[in-house]
Design an enzyme around this catalytic site. Structure first.
Site, PDB file in Angstrom:
ATOM      1  N   THR B 159       0.856  -1.188   0.000  1.00  0.00           N
ATOM      2  CA  THR B 159       0.000   0.000   0.000  1.00  0.00           C
ATOM      3  C   THR B 159       0.890   1.236   0.000  1.00  0.00           C
ATOM      4  OG1 THR B 159      -1.780  -1.115   1.154  1.00  0.00           O
ATOM      5  CG2 THR B 159      -1.699   1.277   1.371  1.00  0.00           C
ATOM      6  N   ARG B 244      -5.137  -3.011  12.340  1.00  0.00           N
ATOM      7  CA  ARG B 244      -6.437  -3.651  12.130  1.00  0.00           C
ATOM      8  C   ARG B 244      -7.577  -2.764  12.605  1.00  0.00           C
ATOM      9  NH1 ARG B 244      -3.862  -9.439  13.783  1.00  0.00           N
ATOM     10  NH2 ARG B 244      -3.200  -9.918  11.661  1.00  0.00           N
ATOM     11  N   GLY B 341     -30.483  -2.293 -10.883  1.00  0.00           N
ATOM     12  CA  GLY B 341     -29.530  -2.252 -11.991  1.00  0.00           C
ATOM     13  C   GLY B 341     -28.605  -1.053 -11.912  1.00  0.00           C
ATOM     14  N   GLU B 364      -4.196  -6.940   5.842  1.00  0.00           N
ATOM     15  CA  GLU B 364      -3.842  -6.916   7.274  1.00  0.00           C
ATOM     16  C   GLU B 364      -4.421  -8.146   7.992  1.00  0.00           C
ATOM     17  OE1 GLU B 364      -3.453  -3.345   9.397  1.00  0.00           O
ATOM     18  OE2 GLU B 364      -2.847  -2.193   7.645  1.00  0.00           O
TER      19      GLU B 364
END
Ligand SMILES: Cc1cc2nc3c(=O)[nH]c(=O)nc-3n(C[C@H](O)[C@H](O)[C@H](O)COP(=O)(O)OP(=O)(O)OC[C@H]3O[C@@H](n4cnc5c(N)ncnc54)[C@H](O)[C@@H]3O)c2cc1C
Lengths: 258, 381
Positions: B159, B244, B341, B364
C-alpha cells in the site's frame, strides 16, 4: 500596533424541527456566517500581532463552537451562559454581549457575521455596536490597518464604499469576503489541552435579570409553524437549443437572472 | 450518532467530514476510475496533520488519541476508501512502529516529515510466497562491513508503494533462526537498488498506488534497524494490532457511505406507485444495514478505547476488524441491491463501495486468519 479583536459567534441549529431542539454538537454548528468574521480576525492577528477572543452567548453545550474557533487559532473563548439568558431576542442578546465585551476591554475591534443561519435578523452586530457606542460598518469586504484608524471597504448594490474609522470599532463581515480556513488536528489538540473557555454568568456581567433573556426581550414570538413549499417539476421539450432558450426565458421572466 | 463521544471527538469528526466532503468526495469516483493518487488533496491533508494524528506534538504531530484516529479514518474512508487506506497504513503500520520501537534518533530523523505528510510511509511484509504465513518471508539483510546491511527483497502488494518514501521492510537477518530471525529495517526510497514495480491493477482501492517494491543489494546503514535484530515479528504483530483497528474504521466508513446512498436512493426511487423505501423488503435491508453498521462501529470504538487506556486490545482489534470488514461487504452488497440495476452501474457510487469493501476482508490478515486468532484466544489454546 497589536490588536485585541473580539469575534462574536453563535452556534446555530442545523435543521429546524417541530420538536424543541436541544442545542448540542449533534444538532448545531458554528454559524457559517460567522466563519468569515473569524477568518478576518485570525488574518489580522497573523499580520499585525495581537490576540483574538471568541465570545458566544448560549447554553453550556454550545461550548464546542468556541473550541472550534480556538482550534482555528483564536486565543481564548468566553461563553456567557446563564439560565436567565434563555429566550433572548436580538435586543437582549446584544445587551448581554455588550456587557461581556465591556468586561473584555481594552479591545480594538469587535467583529460579527452579517447574520445567522437560523434566525437571519442581522440585528445583533449593529445593536451591540450602538449599545457600546462604537462606530460600525456593516458588510465589510476588506480591512486595512493604518495605526489608530482602519480603512474598510464594503460594497452595496454594485457601489464600493470606503470608510476610514477610528478604533475601537465594530464591523460585520460580508459572508463572501473571505473563505475560512479548515480546522487542523493540531489546532484541535491545542484548543482542548492548552486553551480555555471562560464562563461568565449573569452575576459576572453585572446585569439585572430583567434586561436579559426573555424578560429583557422587546419582542415576543407568537408562534412558529412550518411552511411546506409546493415544488413542481416541469420537463421542457423540443431540441436542446429550444429547451435552453425556453429555460433562459423563464428564468429571466421570473427575475432570477437579469 | 456521536452523542456518547466527547466534544473533542465531535469536532474532529465535523472538521474532517467538512474537509473530505469538499475536497475528496467529489473526485472519489474519478480517481478510482483513473487509478490516480490525488496529491493535490493529500498535500492539504498533510497540512491539517492527518498524517501525524497520534504523533506527539514534540515531533510535529497532533498528539490525539486512538478514538480520534479511528474517527479520522472512518471519515476519510466515507469519502474515499483509497485515501483512507493511505492514511491508515501510514499512521498505524509505518509511523506507529517507529514511535514505539525506534530510538530517539530514529524518531527525530523520520517522524517529523512523516507527521507533516511530506513523506509517506509504507509497510512491506507480504511476498509472493509469504502472505498469511508472515514468518515465511524470504527477504534477507546481511551485515557487510559492520556498518551496513545488504538487503534483498521482493515485496508485493505494498500500500502506498508507488509514492512511499520511508518503508518498513521485514527481512531475515538470521536465516537459521526461523521466526526469531526476522527484523525490521527502514529503507528510504532512492537508496540505490530500491525499485518500485508496476502499480497493481486492483478491483477496488484503485486510487491507492499499491505496487511491488524490490530491493537489489540495497546497502542500508545499520542505524536503520528498528528495535533489535530478531524483533521483527513482534514489531509486526504490534503494528498490525493497531493497523487492524484502522482497517476496521475504514470498513465502517465505507459501510456508512453505502448506507447513506441506499437511504437517499430508497426515498427517491419510485416503483409500484410509491418510493421503494415504503416496500417492507427494502426496509428490512435498511434495518439490517443500520444495525450491523452500528455494531461494527461500536466494536471499533471499544478497541480504540482499550488502546487509549493502555489495556490489552489485540483480541478487541481482531474482532472489530473481522466484524467490520464482513459488515462492510454485506452492507455494500445490500446498497447495490437497493439500487437495482443502477447499483451495478458506474453512474452511482455504490458499485465502488462494493469493490472497495471487499479487500477489507483480505488485507492486514484475512478473515480466516482473524477467526483463527480469535478462536485461539477464546479457547485458550
Ligand atoms: C490492496 C491491498 C493492499 C495490501 N497492502 C499491503 C501492505 O501495505 N503491506 C503488506 O505487507 N501486505 C499488503 N497486502 C497483502 C495482504 O496483507 C495479503 O494479501 C494478505 O495477508 C493475504 O495474503 P495472500 O494474499 O498471500 O493470501 P494467502 O495467504 O495465500 O491466502 C489465500 C487464502 O488461504 C487462506 N489461508 C491461508 N493460510 C491459512 C490457514 N493457516 N488457515 C486457513 N486459511 C488460510 C486465506 O485466508 C485465504 O483465504 C495488501 C493486499 C492488497 C490486496
Amino acid at each position: 500596533m497589536k490588536f485585541h479583536i473580539i469575534v462574536c459567534l453563535k452556534s446555530v441549529i442545523l435543521s429546524m424541527s417541530d420538536k424543541p431542539i436541544d442545542r448540542s454538537p449533534d444538532s448545531c454548528e458554528l454559524n457559517p456566517f460567522d466563519r468569515p468574521a473569524l477568518e478576518t480576525a485570525l488574518r489580522m492577528k497573523e499580520k499585525y500581532g495581537g490576540i483574538v477572543t471568541a465570545l458566544s452567548m448560549g447554553p453550556e453545550n454550545c461550548m464546542f463552537a468556541l473550541y472550534e474557533a480556538m482550534a482555528m487559532g483564536v486565543d481564548q473563548g468566553v461563553l456567557v451562559c446563564d439560565s436567565a439568558f434563555a429566550g433572548a431576542d436580538t435586543l437582549a442578546t446584544s445587551t448581554t454581549l455588550a456587557a461581556a465585551i465591556k468586561k473584555l476591554a481594552p479591545f480594538d475591534l469587535v467583529l460579527f457575521g452579517t447574520r445567522t443561519a437560523d434566525s437571519d435578523t442581522g440585528q445583533v452586530g449593529p445593536q451591540t455596536a450602538v449599545l457600546l457606542d462604537l462606530q460600525l460598518v456593516t458588510g465589510v469586504q476588506s480591512i486595512e490597518n493604518h495605526g489608530s484608524v482602519i480603512r474598510v471597504e464594503r460594497s452595496m448594490d454594485s457601489f464600493r464604499e470606503k470608510y476610514e474609522i477610528f478604533l475601537p470599532a465594530a464591523l460585520t463581515i460580508h459572508p463572501n469576503s473571505i473563505q475560512a480556513r479548515d480546522v487542523g488536528l493540531i489546532g484541535i489538540e491545542v484548543a482542548f489541552e492548552d486553551k480555555e473557555v471562560k464562563k461568565w454568568n449573569l452575576l459576572d456581567l453585572g446585569l439585572s435579570s430583567d434586561r436579559v433573556g426573555e424578560a429583557g426581550s422587546s419582542t415576543r414570538v407568537n408562534s412558529v409553524s412550518r411552511v411546506d413549499k409546493e415544488r413542481k417539476c416541469e420537463i421542457l421539450t423540443g431540441t436542446n437549443e429550444d429547451q435552453i432558450e425556453e429555460l433562459i426565458r423563464r428564468l429571466a421572466d421570473s427575475g432570477l437572472i437579469g | 450518532m456521536d452523542s456518547f463521544l466527547s466534544e473533542k471527538n465531535r469536532i474532529v469528526r465535523q472538521s474532517v467530514r467538512a474537509f473530505c466532503e469538499r475536497e475528496l468526495m467529489p473526485i472519489a469516483g474519478e480517481i478510482d476510475n483513473e487509478a490516480r493518487f490525488p496529491w493535490e488533496v493529500v498535500e492539504k491533508m498533510g497540512k491539517l496533520c492527518y498524517f501525524g494524528i497520534q504523533v506527539p506534538r514534540t515531533l510535529g504531530g497532533a498528539g490525539l488519541d486512538s478514538v480520534n484516529y479511528i474517527i479520522l479514518i472512518e471519515e476519510i474512508s466515507r469519502a474515499c476508501a483509497s485515501i483512507g487506506l493511505c492514511v491508515t497504513v501510514h499512521n498505524s503500520v509505518a509511523v506507529y512502529p517507529i514511535l514505539a520501537f525506534g530510538s530517539e534518533e530514529q524518531k527525530r530523523k523520520w517522524v517529523p516529515a512523516l507527521a507533516a505528510g511530506e513523506k509517506i510511509g509504507a509497510f512491506c511484509l507480504t511476498e509472493p510466497n509469504a502472505g498469511s504465513d508472515a514468518a515465511g518471508i524470504e527477504a534477507t539483510a546481511i551485515r557487510d562491513d559492520g556498518n551496513h546491511y545488504v538487503v534483498n527483497a521482493n515485496k508485493v502488494f505494498v500500500t502506498n508503494g508507488g509514492i512511499a518514501d520511508i518503508c518498513l521492510f521485514f527481512v531475515r537477518t538470521d536465516p537459521r533462526a526461523g521466526r526469531r530471525g526476522i527484523s525490521v529495517i527502514v529503507v528510504e526510497r532512492g537508496t540505490p537498488g530500491f525499485v518500485v514495480g508496476d502499480l497493481e491493477d486492483l478491483c477496488g482501492m484503485r486510487a491507492n498506488p499499491v505496487s511491488s517494491i524490490r530491493l537489489y543489494d540495497c546497502r542500508v546503514p545499520k542505524e536503520n534497524l528498528l528495535g533489535a535484530e530478531g524483533a521483527g515479528l513482534n514489531i509486526g504483530l504490534a503494528a498490525l494490532d493497531t493497523g487492524r483497528m484502522g482497517i476496521a474504521a475504514q470498513a465502517v466508513g465505507i459501510a456508512q457511505a453505502a448506507l447513506e446512498e441506499a437511504v437517499r436512493y430508497a426515498k427517491q426511487r419510485r416503483q409500484f406507485g410509491v418510493a421503494i423505501a415504503k416496500h417492507q423488503a427494502v426496509q428490512m435491508m435498511i434495518a439490517d444495514m443500520a444495525t450491523q453498521l452500528d455494531a461494527a462501529r461500536l466494536l471499533v470504538y471499544r478497541a480504540a478505547v482499550l488502546r487509549d487506556k493502555g489495556k490489552p486490545f489485540s483480541q478487541a482489534s481482531a474482532m472489530a476488524k473481522n466484524y467490520a470488514s464482513e459488515t462492510a461487504s454485506k452492507v455494500t452488497d445490500m446498497a447495490v441491491q437497493i439500487h437495482g440495476g443502477y447499483g451495478y452501474s458506474k453512474s452511482y457510487p455504490v458499485e465502488r463501495y462494493y469493490r472497495d469493501a471487499r479487500v477489507t476482508r483480505i488485507y492486514e490478515g484475512t478473515a480466516e486468519i482473524h477467526r483463527m486468532v480469535i478462536a485461539r484466544n477464546t479457547l485458550g489454546i
